[in-house]
Design an enzyme around this catalytic site. Structure first.
Site, PDB file in Angstrom:
ATOM      1  CG  ASP A 121      -0.190  -0.332   2.499  1.00  0.00           C
ATOM      2  OD1 ASP A 121       1.304   0.206   2.978  1.00  0.00           O
ATOM      3  OD2 ASP A 121      -0.479  -0.499   3.376  1.00  0.00           O
ATOM      4  CD  GLU A 126       0.191  -6.130   3.267  1.00  0.00           C
ATOM      5  OE1 GLU A 126       0.658  -5.360   2.793  1.00  0.00           O
ATOM      6  OE2 GLU A 126       1.600  -6.876   4.167  1.00  0.00           O
ATOM      7  CD  GLU A 160       0.138   4.816   3.957  1.00  0.00           C
ATOM      8  OE1 GLU A 160      -0.486   5.411   5.194  1.00  0.00           O
ATOM      9  OE2 GLU A 160       1.317   4.696   4.742  1.00  0.00           O
ATOM     10  CG  HIS A 188       6.212   4.609  10.029  1.00  0.00           C
ATOM     11  ND1 HIS A 188       5.121   4.705   9.026  1.00  0.00           N
ATOM     12  CD2 HIS A 188       5.989   3.270  10.720  1.00  0.00           C
ATOM     13  CE1 HIS A 188       5.221   3.309   9.019  1.00  0.00           C
ATOM     14  NE2 HIS A 188       5.277   2.370   9.630  1.00  0.00           N
ATOM     15  NE  ARG A 227       3.099  11.874   3.713  1.00  0.00           N
ATOM     16  CZ  ARG A 227       3.699  10.760   3.474  1.00  0.00           C
ATOM     17  NH1 ARG A 227       4.631   9.185   4.327  1.00  0.00           N
ATOM     18  NH2 ARG A 227       5.286  11.429   3.035  1.00  0.00           N
ATOM     19  CG  HIS A 277      10.120   5.920  10.106  1.00  0.00           C
ATOM     20  ND1 HIS A 277      10.801   6.537   9.328  1.00  0.00           N
ATOM     21  CD2 HIS A 277       9.597   4.449   9.584  1.00  0.00           C
ATOM     22  CE1 HIS A 277      10.142   6.393   7.933  1.00  0.00           C
ATOM     23  NE2 HIS A 277       9.885   5.438   8.087  1.00  0.00           N
TER      24      HIS A 277
END
Ligand code: UD1
Ligand code: UDP
Length: 383
Positions: free
Chosen positions: A95, A117, A131, A208, A210, A241
């Protein structure tokens, strides 16, 4: 059959690596690997571990890149590679922006797309962002869908995808995980080898996403800090990250707090072995929600919803939300209520049995008429 695998970030690389290795070994396939390098260091760590030398490396990453930066650079680069190679099929994973752009570039070049996936849905296009939408659009473009679970297949059927084009394979992350986890693992790292995982309650933190940037991430970090200040037996390991937005906030909130260890991203092998040794996992990561249940570790998800409900249903994953108090309370219960901890610490494996890549290979052979029957679907009932 010429198969071009495309990936760009750490999680895609981890989950595509075992498949690339199988494609390379199988005489029915010519394997071409193209990385966008949407991530640089975090991608290279995985390529090195699995010994993969990409045929094409678009090297697009810049610091503080926007989604538009990644999209435009990857689209130009991938278009060129596809025109040169003309593969029979392109395989994309999951994604990310690399996933969506890989599918788009293939479509513009009238090349078939296999989506590994496929079919995970949160139901909210802004969480995970971007995503959820990336995965939905990739699913609309794809010709073949490799769905990890029966639930993922149901989503695709509901959206009108034909059953003959959906293959339930399990998640390739479990194939990768089983290759690198071992009970007597030593880190060869001063800090990680020194921690007393039996006497201390070690929390492993990753963060991490967004949609968590800003206030939600502040809430998460403040909750973690309070948990440590109020529990003397707790230590936190936070492999940060490489995104500067996350690191700046972590340094600000965790500045000099004892028993919170801010470390660099770990290679995949030490990372999953660290999951295996820790007491509780706190994360907003997708992949870790799939790995930790397989290792019997309770997971507190730092998000308001998940596109991976299977382990929530199985009881090993809890969605804590993004409010400071809710996160604090969710972890506090696990730290102090042994019965609740034991209930969550059951090893379950709804996401795979380590044979997802074999099923993907068999599915490709069937799709291209080289096998008579569709491979048996992965089902948790068969475990
Ligand atoms: C990306 C994906 C996300 C995935 C995540 C996995 C998109 C829009 N986002 O988010 O779906 O869950 O990867 O980690 O596709 N950086 C480095 N070195 C690295 C990697 C990142 O320095 O090896 C820094 C760079 O400054 C870069 C920034 O992190 O600009 C953000 O990277 P980016 O891929 O845009 O976003 P992620 O948050 O990593
Ligand atoms: N991971 C790793 N090193 C780390 C943190 C995570 O190898 O320091 C692995 C983890 O085991 C999982 C994947 O990276 O397989 C998850 O990546 P990330 O959280 O970046 O992305 P997401 O899964 O949320 O897309």
């Amino acid at each position: 059959m010429k198969v071009m695998t495309i990936f760009g970030t750490r999680p895609e690389a981890i989950k595509m690596a075992p498949l690339v290795k199988k494609l390379e070994k199988n005489k029915d396939f010519e394997s071409v690997v193209c990385v966008t390098a949407q991530h640089r260091e975090m991608l290279d760590m995985v390529l090195e571990l699995f010994n993969i030398q990409p045929d094409y490396d678009l090297n697009i990453m810049t610091h503080g890149q926007s989604i538009i930066d990644i999209t435009s650079k990857a689209l130009y680069g991938l278009d060129e590679v596809m025109k040169k190679e003309r593969p029979d099929i392109v395989l994309v994973h999951g994604d990310t922006t690399t996933t969506l752009v890989g599918a788009q570039a293939a479509f513009y070049n009238k090349i078939k797309v296999g989506h590994v996936e496929a079919g995970l849905r949160s139901g909210n296009i802004y969480s995970p962002y971007p995503e959820e939408m990336n995965r939905r659009i990739t699913g609309t473009i794809a010709n073949i869908h490799f769905a990890p679970t029966m639930g993922n297949k149901k989503h695709l059927l509901r959206e009108g995808i034909l059953e003959e084009n959906i293959f339930v394979t399990g998640n390739t992350v479990i194939d990768a995980l089983l290759q690198v986890v071992s009970e007597d693992y030593k880190f060869n790292d001063d800090l990680l080898d020194k921690i007393d995982y039996k006497e201390k309650k070690v929390l492993l933190l990753t963060c991490h996403r967004r949609e968590n940037w800003g206030k939600p991430m502040e809430n998460i970090f403040n909750a973690v800090k309070d948990i440590v200040l109020n529990n003397n037996d707790v230590e936190v390991v936070f492999p940060m990250h490489l995104n500067p937005r996350i690191r700046e906030l972590a340094y600000k909130i965790f500045n000099n707090v004892d028993r919170i260890h801010l470390i660099e991203p770990l290679d995949y092998e030490p990372f999953v072995n660290l999951i295996n040794k820790c007491h509780i996992i706190m994360t907003d990561s997708g992949g870790i929600q799939e790995e930790a249940p397989a290792l019997g570790k309770p997971v507190i998800v730092l998000r308001t919803e998940t596109e991976r409900p299977e382990a929530v249903k199985a009881g090993t994953v809890k969605i804590a939300g993004i409010n400071e108090k809710d996160i604090y309370n969710s972890v506090n219960i696990l730290l102090n209520d042994k019965e609740e901890y034991d209930r969550m610490a059951n090893a379950v494996n709804p996401y795979g049995d380590g044979k997802a890549c074999d099923r993907i290979i068999e599915s490709l052979l069937y799709y291209y008429g080289k096998k008579d029957s569709k491979p048996q679907e992965f089902s948790t009932y068969s475990l």
